[in-house]
Scaffold this motif. Structure first.
Motif, PDB file in Angstrom:
ATOM      1  N   GLY A   1       9.952  17.383  -1.071  1.00  0.00           N
ATOM      2  CA  GLY A   1      10.500  17.153   0.264  1.00  0.00           C
ATOM      3  C   GLY A   1       9.551  16.488   1.233  1.00  0.00           C
ATOM      4  N   VAL A   2       8.364  16.068   0.749  1.00  0.00           N
ATOM      5  CA  VAL A   2       7.364  15.444   1.608  1.00  0.00           C
ATOM      6  C   VAL A   2       7.247  13.967   1.240  1.00  0.00           C
ATOM      7  CG1 VAL A   2       4.944  15.449   2.334  1.00  0.00           C
ATOM      8  CG2 VAL A   2       6.093  17.613   1.798  1.00  0.00           C
ATOM      9  N   HIS A   3       7.175  13.112   2.247  1.00  0.00           N
ATOM     10  CA  HIS A   3       7.034  11.672   2.033  1.00  0.00           C
ATOM     11  C   HIS A   3       5.566  11.358   1.765  1.00  0.00           C
ATOM     12  CE1 HIS A   3       7.951   7.386   2.547  1.00  0.00           C
ATOM     13  NE2 HIS A   3       6.810   7.314   3.232  1.00  0.00           N
ATOM     14  N   VAL A   4       5.261  10.879   0.545  1.00  0.00           N
ATOM     15  CA  VAL A   4       3.878  10.564   0.172  1.00  0.00           C
ATOM     16  C   VAL A   4       3.826   9.165  -0.422  1.00  0.00           C
ATOM     17  CG1 VAL A   4       3.208  12.966  -0.202  1.00  0.00           C
ATOM     18  CG2 VAL A   4       4.171  11.645  -2.094  1.00  0.00           C
ATOM     19  N   HIS A   5       2.606   8.628  -0.502  1.00  0.00           N
ATOM     20  CA  HIS A   5       2.382   7.313  -1.096  1.00  0.00           C
ATOM     21  C   HIS A   5       1.459   7.449  -2.294  1.00  0.00           C
ATOM     22  CE1 HIS A   5       3.936   4.227   1.913  1.00  0.00           C
ATOM     23  NE2 HIS A   5       4.293   5.397   2.409  1.00  0.00           N
ATOM     24  N   ASP A   6       1.728   6.646  -3.322  1.00  0.00           N
ATOM     25  CA  ASP A   6       0.914   6.647  -4.531  1.00  0.00           C
ATOM     26  C   ASP A   6      -0.329   5.785  -4.295  1.00  0.00           C
ATOM     27  OD1 ASP A   6      -0.148   6.645  -7.028  1.00  0.00           O
ATOM     28  OD2 ASP A   6       1.383   5.359  -7.934  1.00  0.00           O
ATOM     29  N   LEU A   7      -1.455   6.457  -4.035  1.00  0.00           N
ATOM     30  CA  LEU A   7      -2.710   5.744  -3.773  1.00  0.00           C
ATOM     31  C   LEU A   7      -3.650   5.785  -4.971  1.00  0.00           C
ATOM     32  CD1 LEU A   7      -3.433   7.051  -0.147  1.00  0.00           C
ATOM     33  CD2 LEU A   7      -2.157   5.027  -0.839  1.00  0.00           C
ATOM     34  N   LEU A   8      -3.328   6.604  -5.969  1.00  0.00           N
ATOM     35  CA  LEU A   8      -4.215   6.733  -7.123  1.00  0.00           C
ATOM     36  C   LEU A   8      -4.326   5.432  -7.904  1.00  0.00           C
ATOM     37  CD1 LEU A   8      -3.082  10.244  -8.462  1.00  0.00           C
ATOM     38  CD2 LEU A   8      -5.139   9.708  -7.141  1.00  0.00           C
ATOM     39  N   ALA A   9      -3.242   4.654  -7.930  1.00  0.00           N
ATOM     40  CA  ALA A   9      -3.230   3.433  -8.730  1.00  0.00           C
ATOM     41  C   ALA A   9      -4.244   2.406  -8.249  1.00  0.00           C
ATOM     42  CB  ALA A   9      -1.830   2.816  -8.721  1.00  0.00           C
ATOM     43  N   PHE A  10      -4.657   2.489  -6.987  1.00  0.00           N
ATOM     44  CA  PHE A  10      -5.570   1.478  -6.448  1.00  0.00           C
ATOM     45  C   PHE A  10      -7.031   1.843  -6.671  1.00  0.00           C
ATOM     46  CE2 PHE A  10      -1.819   1.391  -3.481  1.00  0.00           C
ATOM     47  CZ  PHE A  10      -1.220   0.329  -4.117  1.00  0.00           C
ATOM     48  N   GLN A  11      -7.286   3.103  -7.080  1.00  0.00           N
ATOM     49  CA  GLN A  11      -8.650   3.549  -7.393  1.00  0.00           C
ATOM     50  C   GLN A  11      -9.615   3.242  -6.252  1.00  0.00           C
ATOM     51  OE1 GLN A  11      -9.659   1.857 -11.210  1.00  0.00           O
ATOM     52  NE2 GLN A  11      -7.982   2.868 -12.274  1.00  0.00           N
ATOM     53  N   LYS A  12      -9.177   3.599  -5.038  1.00  0.00           N
ATOM     54  CA  LYS A  12     -10.002   3.411  -3.834  1.00  0.00           C
ATOM     55  C   LYS A  12     -10.064   4.716  -3.057  1.00  0.00           C
ATOM     56  CE  LYS A  12      -9.748  -0.304  -1.390  1.00  0.00           C
ATOM     57  NZ  LYS A  12      -9.294  -1.394  -0.519  1.00  0.00           N
ATOM     58  N   ASP A  13     -11.200   4.946  -2.402  1.00  0.00           N
ATOM     59  CA  ASP A  13     -11.387   6.183  -1.642  1.00  0.00           C
ATOM     60  C   ASP A  13     -10.960   6.046  -0.186  1.00  0.00           C
ATOM     61  OD1 ASP A  13     -12.459   7.449  -3.881  1.00  0.00           O
ATOM     62  OD2 ASP A  13     -14.492   6.738  -3.421  1.00  0.00           O
ATOM     63  N   SER A  14     -10.982   4.842   0.335  1.00  0.00           N
ATOM     64  CA  SER A  14     -10.641   4.658   1.749  1.00  0.00           C
ATOM     65  C   SER A  14      -9.902   3.340   1.935  1.00  0.00           C
ATOM     66  CB  SER A  14     -11.907   4.673   2.618  1.00  0.00           C
ATOM     67  OG  SER A  14     -12.760   3.598   2.264  1.00  0.00           O
ATOM     68  N   PHE A  15      -9.154   3.277   3.041  1.00  0.00           N
ATOM     69  CA  PHE A  15      -8.372   2.088   3.370  1.00  0.00           C
ATOM     70  C   PHE A  15      -8.589   1.754   4.844  1.00  0.00           C
ATOM     71  CE2 PHE A  15      -6.287   4.152  -0.152  1.00  0.00           C
ATOM     72  CZ  PHE A  15      -5.979   3.097  -1.013  1.00  0.00           C
ATOM     73  N   ASN A  16      -8.908   0.500   5.097  1.00  0.00           N
ATOM     74  CA  ASN A  16      -9.140   0.040   6.465  1.00  0.00           C
ATOM     75  C   ASN A  16      -7.814  -0.433   7.057  1.00  0.00           C
ATOM     76  OD1 ASN A  16      -9.936  -1.177   8.847  1.00  0.00           O
ATOM     77  ND2 ASN A  16     -11.759  -2.111   7.973  1.00  0.00           N
ATOM     78  N   ILE A  17      -7.304   0.312   8.020  1.00  0.00           N
ATOM     79  CA  ILE A  17      -6.001  -0.021   8.617  1.00  0.00           C
ATOM     80  C   ILE A  17      -6.160  -0.695   9.985  1.00  0.00           C
ATOM     81  CG2 ILE A  17      -4.734   1.765   7.374  1.00  0.00           C
ATOM     82  CD1 ILE A  17      -4.872   3.434   9.987  1.00  0.00           C
ATOM     83  N   SER A  18      -7.292  -1.351  10.210  1.00  0.00           N
ATOM     84  CA  SER A  18      -7.430  -2.153  11.427  1.00  0.00           C
ATOM     85  C   SER A  18      -6.283  -3.155  11.485  1.00  0.00           C
ATOM     86  CB  SER A  18      -8.767  -2.900  11.417  1.00  0.00           C
ATOM     87  OG  SER A  18      -9.851  -1.993  11.391  1.00  0.00           O
ATOM     88  N   HIS A  19      -5.770  -3.377  12.668  1.00  0.00           N
ATOM     89  CA  HIS A  19      -4.592  -4.232  12.759  1.00  0.00           C
ATOM     90  C   HIS A  19      -4.480  -4.888  14.127  1.00  0.00           C
ATOM     91  CE1 HIS A  19      -3.390  -0.239  14.235  1.00  0.00           C
ATOM     92  NE2 HIS A  19      -2.598  -0.904  15.064  1.00  0.00           N
ATOM     93  N   LYS A  20      -3.690  -5.931  14.164  1.00  0.00           N
ATOM     94  CA  LYS A  20      -3.342  -6.601  15.415  1.00  0.00           C
ATOM     95  C   LYS A  20      -1.832  -6.822  15.435  1.00  0.00           C
ATOM     96  CE  LYS A  20      -3.952 -10.749  18.233  1.00  0.00           C
ATOM     97  NZ  LYS A  20      -4.542 -12.089  18.342  1.00  0.00           N
ATOM     98  N   ILE A  21      -1.190  -6.356  16.492  1.00  0.00           N
ATOM     99  CA  ILE A  21       0.253  -6.526  16.637  1.00  0.00           C
ATOM    100  C   ILE A  21       0.496  -7.818  17.414  1.00  0.00           C
ATOM    101  CG2 ILE A  21       2.391  -5.509  17.513  1.00  0.00           C
ATOM    102  CD1 ILE A  21       1.028  -2.781  17.347  1.00  0.00           C
ATOM    103  N   ASN A  22       0.896  -8.839  16.680  1.00  0.00           N
ATOM    104  CA  ASN A  22       1.175 -10.119  17.339  1.00  0.00           C
ATOM    105  C   ASN A  22       2.473 -10.047  18.147  1.00  0.00           C
ATOM    106  OD1 ASN A  22      -1.076 -11.428  15.943  1.00  0.00           O
ATOM    107  ND2 ASN A  22       0.194 -11.260  14.114  1.00  0.00           N
ATOM    108  N   ARG A  23       3.445  -9.316  17.601  1.00  0.00           N
ATOM    109  CA  ARG A  23       4.716  -9.176  18.309  1.00  0.00           C
ATOM    110  C   ARG A  23       5.448  -7.953  17.791  1.00  0.00           C
ATOM    111  NH1 ARG A  23      10.150 -11.332  17.363  1.00  0.00           N
ATOM    112  NH2 ARG A  23      11.307 -11.364  19.327  1.00  0.00           N
ATOM    113  N   LEU A  24       6.019  -7.197  18.718  1.00  0.00           N
ATOM    114  CA  LEU A  24       6.887  -6.080  18.359  1.00  0.00           C
ATOM    115  C   LEU A  24       7.979  -5.990  19.418  1.00  0.00           C
ATOM    116  CD1 LEU A  24       7.492  -3.666  16.488  1.00  0.00           C
ATOM    117  CD2 LEU A  24       6.181  -2.252  18.064  1.00  0.00           C
TER     118      LEU A  24
END
Length: 386
Positions: free
Chosen positions: A230-253
């Motif tokens: 019942g919990v929404h999760v993402h499969d991150l094991l396949a990428f074999q990475k410990d961290s993800f950089n989610i820096s971002h710029k919103i050009n338009r929303l």
């Protein structure tokens, strides 16, 4: 006939005075000049208001039902490759759109923000010439390929002929893919090699989502999503990475179509991640808006306000999924903007009020100055003014 003319003459509200009885003064000339300039300025101001349209704003209760909400976005992730970025949308009614691909375009960009040419799926040469069949043998020239789903088949005759189809089958089962190299399709297509080749790249993703007009959220996150207990999760094991950089710029929303005067507070907003991983959240309040121009053309759109929050990812906590989340809720109040011209009768009434008002006030002021000067002059003549 003469009697009627005399009666009309008696109704004259503007009796005429012989010019011989006029007394012109310096103060009267100054007041006349000043009042004429004032009347001219006020007339020009009123004329400008008449020639330009005015916008009337109203607040009403939003009684619309069964409508959809269009979300237009253009977001750049300078350190998150397109191959691992996915987009999900869900709302409180229970409807989910996982790993959305339709009406969305992804552009790979380098570290300088330049667009990289798109490459075909299956980067590099296949490592194995003959694919592995579902029954365990290799594909022969006279056989039809039917790859294994590695236990994730919904039906016995289901086939998974690509790495993407295997990942999709795993997602539907709520399984995570721990090692893609153990999957024949992923190994042949060079899934891990593609991720390594795109290391250091970014992704510009833009398009639109069509969702129900109820509270919900959409998010950009690495990995395929699935439901687990019942919990929404993402499969991150396949990428074999410990961290993800989610820096971002919103050009338009934007929530809905553009209309004159709209201000989207997140346009051009940029955020840089300083911790190894985390979840960046935007909490948005959407206000339904109706804009009607002078010709009567109506645009159904929305405005919104926003607050932001960043939460560090704690190890072992599924709630701290790395990604950029947009949580939106809808206001029960609708704003209506109606652009219209001032009527000519309204303009004429205001002009008459300007001319009559300035003329009357000027006359009172001139009379006050004139009689004041006369009274002072008389007192000076009889020696009573000191």
């Amino acid at each position: 006939m003469d009697g009627i003319m005399n009666k009309l003459r008696n109704l004259d509200a503007y009796p005429k005075i012989n010019e011989d009885f006029y007394s012109r003064t310096l103060s009267g000339g100054v007041i006349t000049l000043a009042s004429s300039i004032l009347m001219l300025l006020l007339f020009i101001s009123e004329l400008r208001l008449y020639l330009h349209a005015v916008t009337e704003t109203k607040l009403v209760v939003d009684t619309s039902r069964g409508e959809t909400l269009r979300i237009n976005f253009d977001v750049t992730f300078p350190a998150l490759p397109c191959s691992i970025l996915s987009i999900d949308a869900m709302d409180i009614s229970g409807e989910q759109h996982l790993d959305v691909k339709h009406d969305i375009i992804k552009k790979r960009i380098d570290s300088h923000g330049n667009v990289i040419e798109s490459r075909q799926d299956g980067i590099g040469a296949p490592k194995i010439e003959k694919p592995l069949q579902r029954h365990g043998g290799r594909l022969e020239h006279n056989e039809t390929y039917c790859g294994s789903c590695y236990g994730a088949e919904s039906l016995d005759e289901d086939c998974c002929n690509s790495c993407e189809e295997v990942r999709e089958a795993y997602r539907k089962k709520g399984w995570a893919m721990s090692n893609p190299d153990l999957i024949d399709q992923c190994k042949r297509e060079g899934f891990l090699q593609r991720i390594k080749d795109e290391e250091g790249e970014g992704c510009n993703v833009y398009g639109f989502l069509e969702v129900n007009k109820v509270a919900g959220n959409f998010h950009f996150a690495p990995g395929k999503s699935f439901q687990q207990s019942g919990v929404h999760v993402h499969d991150l094991l396949a990428f074999q990475k410990d961290s993800f950089n989610i820096s971002h710029k919103i050009n338009r929303l934007a929530f809905g179509d553009y209309f004159p005067g709209v201000v989207n507070p997140l346009d051009g907003v940029k955020w840089t991640q300083e911790t190894p991983s985390g979840m960046y959240q935007y909490f948005i309040k959407v206000v339904p808006t109706v804009y009607t121009d002078v010709s009567g053309y109506t645009i159904q759109s929305n405005q919104f306000s926003v607050t932001e929050h960043f939460r560090n990812a704690d190890l072992g906590r599924l709630q701290s999924l790395p990604g950029v989340f947009f949580f939106y809720d809808l206001s029960p109040i609708k704003v209506t903007f109606t652009v219209e011209h001032v009527s000519f009768l309204h303009f004429l009434t205001n002009v008459c009020a300007i001319v009559g008002g300035v003329f009357t006030v000027s006359g009172i002021l001139d009379s006050f100055i004139y009689h004041g000067q006369r009274a002072i002059k008389k007192k000076m003549e009889i020696g009573k003014f000191s």
